[in-house]
Scaffold this motif. Structure first.
Motif, PDB file in Angstrom:
ATOM      1  N   ASN A  45       0.736  -1.049   0.060  1.00 48.77           N
ATOM      2  CA  ASN A  45      -0.278   0.311   0.307  1.00 48.77           C
ATOM      3  C   ASN A  45       1.105   1.214   0.088  1.00 48.77           C
ATOM      4  O   ASN A  45       2.139   1.337   1.180  1.00 48.77           O
ATOM      5  CB  ASN A  45      -1.034   0.085   1.334  1.00 48.77           C
ATOM      6  N   PHE A  58       0.075  -5.466   3.923  1.00 48.53           N
ATOM      7  CA  PHE A  58      -0.651  -6.176   4.984  1.00 48.53           C
ATOM      8  C   PHE A  58      -1.535  -7.670   4.418  1.00 48.53           C
ATOM      9  O   PHE A  58      -1.408  -7.596   2.631  1.00 48.53           O
ATOM     10  CB  PHE A  58      -1.765  -5.120   6.117  1.00 48.53           C
ATOM     11  N   TYR A  59      -2.233  -8.037   4.909  1.00 50.60           N
ATOM     12  CA  TYR A  59      -2.790  -9.548   4.546  1.00 50.60           C
ATOM     13  C   TYR A  59      -4.723  -9.745   5.224  1.00 50.60           C
ATOM     14  O   TYR A  59      -4.631  -8.466   5.932  1.00 50.60           O
ATOM     15  CB  TYR A  59      -2.224 -10.260   4.763  1.00 50.60           C
ATOM     16  N   GLY A  60      -5.261  -9.908   4.191  1.00 51.97           N
ATOM     17  CA  GLY A  60      -6.750 -10.524   4.189  1.00 51.97           C
ATOM     18  C   GLY A  60      -7.281  -9.703   2.843  1.00 51.97           C
ATOM     19  O   GLY A  60      -6.852  -8.107   3.125  1.00 51.97           O
ATOM     20  N   ASP A  62     -10.148  -8.775   4.069  1.00 49.51           N
ATOM     21  CA  ASP A  62     -11.375  -7.581   4.632  1.00 49.51           C
ATOM     22  C   ASP A  62     -10.125  -6.273   4.436  1.00 49.51           C
ATOM     23  O   ASP A  62     -11.406  -4.719   4.110  1.00 49.51           O
ATOM     24  CB  ASP A  62     -11.375  -7.610   5.663  1.00 49.51           C
ATOM     25  N   LYS A  63      -9.094  -6.708   4.887  1.00 50.11           N
ATOM     26  CA  LYS A  63      -8.172  -5.346   4.760  1.00 50.11           C
ATOM     27  C   LYS A  63      -7.759  -4.806   3.928  1.00 50.11           C
ATOM     28  O   LYS A  63      -8.181  -3.424   3.858  1.00 50.11           O
ATOM     29  CB  LYS A  63      -6.983  -5.448   5.542  1.00 50.11           C
ATOM     30  N   LYS A  66     -11.530  -2.568   2.854  1.00 51.25           N
ATOM     31  CA  LYS A  66     -11.667  -1.469   4.317  1.00 51.25           C
ATOM     32  C   LYS A  66     -10.354  -0.525   2.841  1.00 51.25           C
ATOM     33  O   LYS A  66     -10.899   0.946   3.219  1.00 51.25           O
ATOM     34  CB  LYS A  66     -10.601  -1.992   5.185  1.00 51.25           C
ATOM     35  N   GLU A  67      -9.232  -0.855   3.110  1.00 53.03           N
ATOM     36  CA  GLU A  67      -7.811   0.515   2.663  1.00 53.03           C
ATOM     37  C   GLU A  67      -8.241   1.267   0.785  1.00 53.03           C
ATOM     38  O   GLU A  67      -8.288   2.378   0.409  1.00 53.03           O
ATOM     39  CB  GLU A  67      -6.758  -0.274   2.503  1.00 53.03           C
TER      40      GLU A  67
END
Length: 82
Positions: A45, A58-60, A62-63, A66-67
């Motif tokens: 990111n 970051f991982y996932g 959902d995250k 969101k970003e």
């Protein structure tokens, strides 16, 4: 936004720019089911804070979503990333 995948290893990586466009946001939501089949979902990111460039990872899904939504809204409103 760039998305790279490796089907044999179940890996997908997102490279998120400073701003997300309408088409990029739409693509993520249209392909959410396909992306969910991967076992490892990560992102790099891009963050620009006070003219300093940093990469956050970051991982996932959902995250990541969101970003992506946050960057889309920030880009639409014309505000700076925070």
């Amino acid at each position: 936004m760039v998305v790279k995948s490796e089907d044999s290893s179940g890996l997908v990586i997102f490279y998120l720019p400073e701003r997300i466009t309408d088409r990029q946001l739409e693509w993520v939501y249209q392909n959410e089911m396909i992306l969910s089949k991967y076992s490892v979902i990560g992102a790099y990111n891009l963050q620009k804070i006070s003219d300093e460039v940093k990469w956050e990872n970051f991982y996932g899904m959902d995250k990541i979503k969101k970003e992506i939504n946050r960057k889309y809204l920030v880009g639409k409103s014309g505000l700076k990333n925070k």
